[in-house]
Design a protein around this motif. Structure first.
Motif, mmCIF file in Angstrom:
data_model
loop_
_atom_site.group_PDB
_atom_site.id
_atom_site.type_symbol
_atom_site.label_atom_id
_atom_site.label_comp_id
_atom_site.label_asym_id
_atom_site.label_seq_id
_atom_site.Cartn_x
_atom_site.Cartn_y
_atom_site.Cartn_z
ATOM 1 N N PHE A 22 -2.947 11.224 -9.437
ATOM 2 C CA PHE A 22 -4.323 11.045 -9.897
ATOM 3 C C PHE A 22 -5.280 11.981 -9.160
ATOM 4 O O PHE A 22 -6.183 12.568 -9.757
ATOM 5 C CB PHE A 22 -4.776 9.596 -9.716
ATOM 6 N N VAL A 23 -5.054 12.137 -7.843
ATOM 7 C CA VAL A 23 -5.892 13.054 -7.060
ATOM 8 C C VAL A 23 -5.654 14.490 -7.500
ATOM 9 O O VAL A 23 -6.592 15.285 -7.621
ATOM 10 C CB VAL A 23 -5.609 12.884 -5.550
ATOM 11 N N TYR A 24 -4.402 14.823 -7.781
ATOM 12 C CA TYR A 24 -4.058 16.179 -8.211
ATOM 13 C C TYR A 24 -4.793 16.544 -9.498
ATOM 14 O O TYR A 24 -5.289 17.661 -9.644
ATOM 15 C CB TYR A 24 -2.542 16.277 -8.417
ATOM 16 N N TYR A 25 -4.881 15.588 -10.426
ATOM 17 C CA TYR A 25 -5.562 15.852 -11.697
ATOM 18 C C TYR A 25 -7.058 15.509 -11.653
ATOM 19 O O TYR A 25 -7.746 15.609 -12.665
ATOM 20 C CB TYR A 25 -4.889 15.061 -12.831
ATOM 21 N N CYS A 68 0.834 -1.217 0.000
ATOM 22 C CA CYS A 68 0.000 0.000 0.000
ATOM 23 C C CYS A 68 0.861 1.256 0.000
ATOM 24 O O CYS A 68 0.587 2.215 -0.739
ATOM 25 C CB CYS A 68 -0.921 0.009 1.222
ATOM 26 N N LEU A 69 1.909 1.264 0.815
ATOM 27 C CA LEU A 69 2.808 2.420 0.878
ATOM 28 C C LEU A 69 3.536 2.624 -0.446
ATOM 29 O O LEU A 69 3.789 3.761 -0.861
ATOM 30 C CB LEU A 69 3.821 2.240 2.007
ATOM 31 N N ALA A 70 3.871 1.507 -1.113
ATOM 32 C CA ALA A 70 4.580 1.604 -2.392
ATOM 33 C C ALA A 70 3.711 2.199 -3.490
ATOM 34 O O ALA A 70 4.205 2.895 -4.381
ATOM 35 C CB ALA A 70 5.081 0.222 -2.807
ATOM 36 N N ILE A 71 2.413 1.926 -3.421
ATOM 37 C CA ILE A 71 1.518 2.361 -4.500
ATOM 38 C C ILE A 71 0.894 3.739 -4.234
ATOM 39 O O ILE A 71 0.401 4.394 -5.160
ATOM 40 C CB ILE A 71 0.411 1.304 -4.727
ATOM 41 N N MET A 72 0.939 4.204 -2.991
ATOM 42 C CA MET A 72 0.286 5.467 -2.634
ATOM 43 C C MET A 72 0.741 6.682 -3.446
ATOM 44 O O MET A 72 -0.089 7.505 -3.846
ATOM 45 C CB MET A 72 0.451 5.751 -1.136
ATOM 46 N N PRO A 73 2.051 6.848 -3.722
ATOM 47 C CA PRO A 73 2.468 8.033 -4.486
ATOM 48 C C PRO A 73 1.820 8.164 -5.855
ATOM 49 O O PRO A 73 1.630 9.274 -6.359
ATOM 50 C CB PRO A 73 3.988 7.852 -4.609
ATOM 51 N N PHE A 74 1.458 7.027 -6.481
ATOM 52 C CA PHE A 74 0.809 7.086 -7.790
ATOM 53 C C PHE A 74 -0.536 7.798 -7.689
ATOM 54 O O PHE A 74 -0.936 8.535 -8.586
ATOM 55 C CB PHE A 74 0.629 5.674 -8.360
ATOM 56 N N PHE A 75 -1.230 7.583 -6.568
ATOM 57 C CA PHE A 75 -2.534 8.212 -6.396
ATOM 58 C C PHE A 75 -2.424 9.706 -6.112
ATOM 59 O O PHE A 75 -3.380 10.449 -6.282
ATOM 60 C CB PHE A 75 -3.327 7.504 -5.290
ATOM 61 N N GLY A 97 -10.399 9.952 -11.910
ATOM 62 C CA GLY A 97 -10.802 8.724 -11.233
ATOM 63 C C GLY A 97 -11.301 7.662 -12.189
ATOM 64 O O GLY A 97 -12.165 6.860 -11.835
ATOM 65 N N ASP A 98 -10.776 7.647 -13.419
ATOM 66 C CA ASP A 98 -11.217 6.657 -14.409
ATOM 67 C C ASP A 98 -10.940 5.233 -13.916
ATOM 68 O O ASP A 98 -9.912 4.963 -13.273
ATOM 69 C CB ASP A 98 -10.488 6.877 -15.736
ATOM 70 N N SER A 99 -11.833 4.317 -14.269
ATOM 71 C CA SER A 99 -11.704 2.932 -13.811
ATOM 72 C C SER A 99 -10.424 2.284 -14.312
ATOM 73 O O SER A 99 -9.841 1.431 -13.626
ATOM 74 C CB SER A 99 -12.908 2.113 -14.270
ATOM 75 N N VAL A 100 -9.940 2.687 -15.495
ATOM 76 C CA VAL A 100 -8.728 2.080 -16.044
ATOM 77 C C VAL A 100 -7.536 2.320 -15.119
ATOM 78 O O VAL A 100 -6.634 1.475 -15.006
ATOM 79 C CB VAL A 100 -8.435 2.623 -17.464
ATOM 80 N N ILE A 101 -7.520 3.449 -14.413
ATOM 81 C CA ILE A 101 -6.425 3.750 -13.486
ATOM 82 C C ILE A 101 -6.414 2.755 -12.338
ATOM 83 O O ILE A 101 -5.365 2.259 -11.920
ATOM 84 C CB ILE A 101 -6.554 5.194 -12.958
ATOM 85 N N PHE A 102 -7.607 2.415 -11.829
ATOM 86 C CA PHE A 102 -7.689 1.495 -10.701
ATOM 87 C C PHE A 102 -7.371 0.061 -11.124
ATOM 88 O O PHE A 102 -6.849 -0.723 -10.332
ATOM 89 C CB PHE A 102 -9.075 1.594 -10.057
#
Length: 256
Positions: A118-121, A108-115, A124-129
């Motif tokens: 996504f939050v900045y822009y 979870c910690l490794a993947i958090m920076p990617f979000f 929330g498209d499903s393809v991102i998840f």
């Protein structure tokens, strides 16, 4: 492309993330020094050229710098990075010693920076998840392979990893399930989403995941686990560059 490259707030978010992750490696090294003496003796001898006090000092300087940089973006960024810093510390200090939970929090910690991006822009498209789920399964599998690689040090230092607590065979079963789990979002991205030519990457990733799956059950020493660990890291890193395949002309068209 010009607007993206010269977006000051985005650049500050990336810089703050890099600094926090650097600080995370420092605190992890601080808590794991005894274990690393067993698992990575040559690397640890180099690390010991830097005192524990210097590591802690750099850790706090890095984190305060990251929060200060984030404050130039927004108050929400400050909250996010403060929580992220606390999460990394809690994982390094306590949670990594707990089987399953430690691996899950690490992924979870490794993947958090990617979000963060996504939050900045506000995207929330499903393809991102679906992309994120693929990445999450791979990172979690890599983390559990790393536990097999570090089994000796974890056992002697009483780190209750899955491999230590439940055995190598059970750990391999869990990793196999995660590799199968990573295959499903790969297939979904290839057949149900418009990802341009990035389907080439996912087809290659599926092949490498299958090779990893087969090699895992043949592995029986640290050298084999190091090879598997590096193979999973290669798949993850290749995915970063594979993003360019979604629309190659977006970048290549600027030069040709």
């Amino acid at each position: 492309l010009k607007a993206l490259l010269f977006d000051l707030h985005l650049a500050l978010l990336v810089l703050a993330t890099a600094i926090v992750i650097g600080a995370g490696y420092l605190i992890n090294s601080f808590y794991d020094i005894e274990k690393d003496l067993i698992n990575r003796p040559k690397k640890t001898l180099l690390d010991r050229l830097i005192s524990q006090r210097a590591k802690i000092t750099a850790y706090f300087v890095f984190n305060f710098s990251a929060v200060f940089i984030a404050s130039a973006v927004s108050f929400r960024a400050v909250i996010f990075f403060s929580a992220y810093i606390f999460g990394i510390w809690l994982y390094s200090h306590k949670l990594k010693r707990i089987p399953f939970i430690g691996n899950f929090i690490s992924a979870c910690l490794a993947i958090m920076p990617f979000f963060t991006v996504f939050v900045y822009y506000k995207n929330g498209d499903s393809v991102i998840f679906v992309h994120a789920s693929f990445l999450f399964f791979l990172i979690l599998a890599r983390d559990m392979v790393k536990d097999l690689e570090n089994l000796a040090g974890d056992f002697l230092q009483d780190y209750k990893t899955v491999a230590v607590s439940y055995g190598i065979s059970f750990s391999k079963t869990c990793i196999s399930a995660l590799l199968v789990g990573a295959a499903f979002p790969s297939l979904a991205l290839i057949y149900y989403f418009d990802i341009g030519q990035m389907d080439i990457y996912f087809k290659g990733a599926l092949l490498l995941i299958f090779i990893t799956f087969l090699s895992l059950w043949r592995a029986h020493n640290k050298t084999h686990y190091v090879w598997l660990h590096n193979l999973l890291k290669a798949i993850i890193v290749a995915g970063v560059f594979g993003i360019l395949l979604i629309d190659p002309q977006l970048v290549l068209g600027r030069f040709f």
